[in-house]
Enzyme design. Structure first.
Site, mmCIF file in Angstrom:
data_model
loop_
_atom_site.group_PDB
_atom_site.id
_atom_site.type_symbol
_atom_site.label_atom_id
_atom_site.label_comp_id
_atom_site.label_asym_id
_atom_site.label_seq_id
_atom_site.Cartn_x
_atom_site.Cartn_y
_atom_site.Cartn_z
ATOM 1 C CE LYS A 183 24.937 -98.619 4.376
ATOM 2 N NZ LYS A 183 25.272 -99.000 5.772
ATOM 3 C CG ASP A 215 29.549 -95.241 5.601
ATOM 4 O OD1 ASP A 215 29.814 -94.040 5.836
ATOM 5 O OD2 ASP A 215 30.434 -96.091 5.452
#
Length: 215
Positions: free
Chosen positions: A123, A141
């Site tokens: 991420k 996310d």
């Protein structure tokens, strides 16, 4: 759900809302290192807290070398009260030491290089590649994972699976903007529990998968 109309609606909503903190920092011309620092500080931390902590830290250090000159305690004081601030202070020191020793003080511009840094996952790496280097990368996310499943674009169980699925289903022209659009949307309307469907510009198209109740 028509993807093009969905993205258009999110773009309009985004223009009238506050962009995610890392995006705002990137839009101000931040360096890849500053993007990396702000992304790490933002993990499990509200945007307002992240913004203030990032500004305090970057006033003291804008390069790995400068940050290494600070002690962990100094970094902790500067970034408090971000979530897990003692761990993040330690990680920042470790990352900067590695950047200086192995990457000549520069943030790597590859997924492999970024994942070699302590505490950096996919991420964070994807957000740095996208916002810091302008590369086509999909940062997944909690908002991107949840909303992509809610609208029926993917059917996945984990953010990693969502990233893989989006690479196959999401046109490449949307990759860089997808995270900031969905984070903004998720923070304001498409909440995890009881989303504001009555105010949503795409409510009529959305299958609302997994939504038990809404407002």
């Amino acid at each position: 759900m028509n993807l093009a109309s969905f993205i258009t609606a999110l773009e309009k909503h985004y223009q009238n809302s506050r962009a995610p903190v890392v995006t705002l920092i990137a839009e101000r011309g931040a360096t890849p290192f500053e993007i990396l620092v702000s992304t790490l500080l933002s993990l499990r931390t509200r945007d307002a807290v992240t913004t203030a902590a990032t500004n305090r830290l970057l006033e003291k250090a804008t390069t790995p070398e400068q940050l290494l000159s600070l002690t962990e305690k100094q970094i902790q004081r500067l970034i408090y009260p971000v979530g897990f601030y003692p761990t993040k202070a330690k990680r920042l020191k470790q990352i900067c030491a590695l950047l200086v020793s192995q990457f000549k003080g520069h943030v790597p511009d590859t997924m492999e290089g970024l994942l070699a840094l302590p505490g950096v996952g996919r991420k964070t790496a994807n957000l740095v590649l996208s916002e810091g280097f302008g590369q086509d990368a999909i940062c997944v996310d909690t908002h991107v994972h949840r909303i992509s499943n809610r609208i029926g674009l993917v059917e996945t169980k984990t953010p990693e699976q969502t990233e893989d699925a989006l690479r196959k289903t999401l046109p490449r022209k949307y990759w860089k903007r997808y995270n900031s659009l969905l984070v903004c949307f998720g923070q304001t309307l498409c909440a995890p529990i009881s989303p504001f469907c009555g105010q949503c510009p795409v409510a009529r198209q959305c299958p609302k998968k997994g939504v038990v109740r809404s407002r």
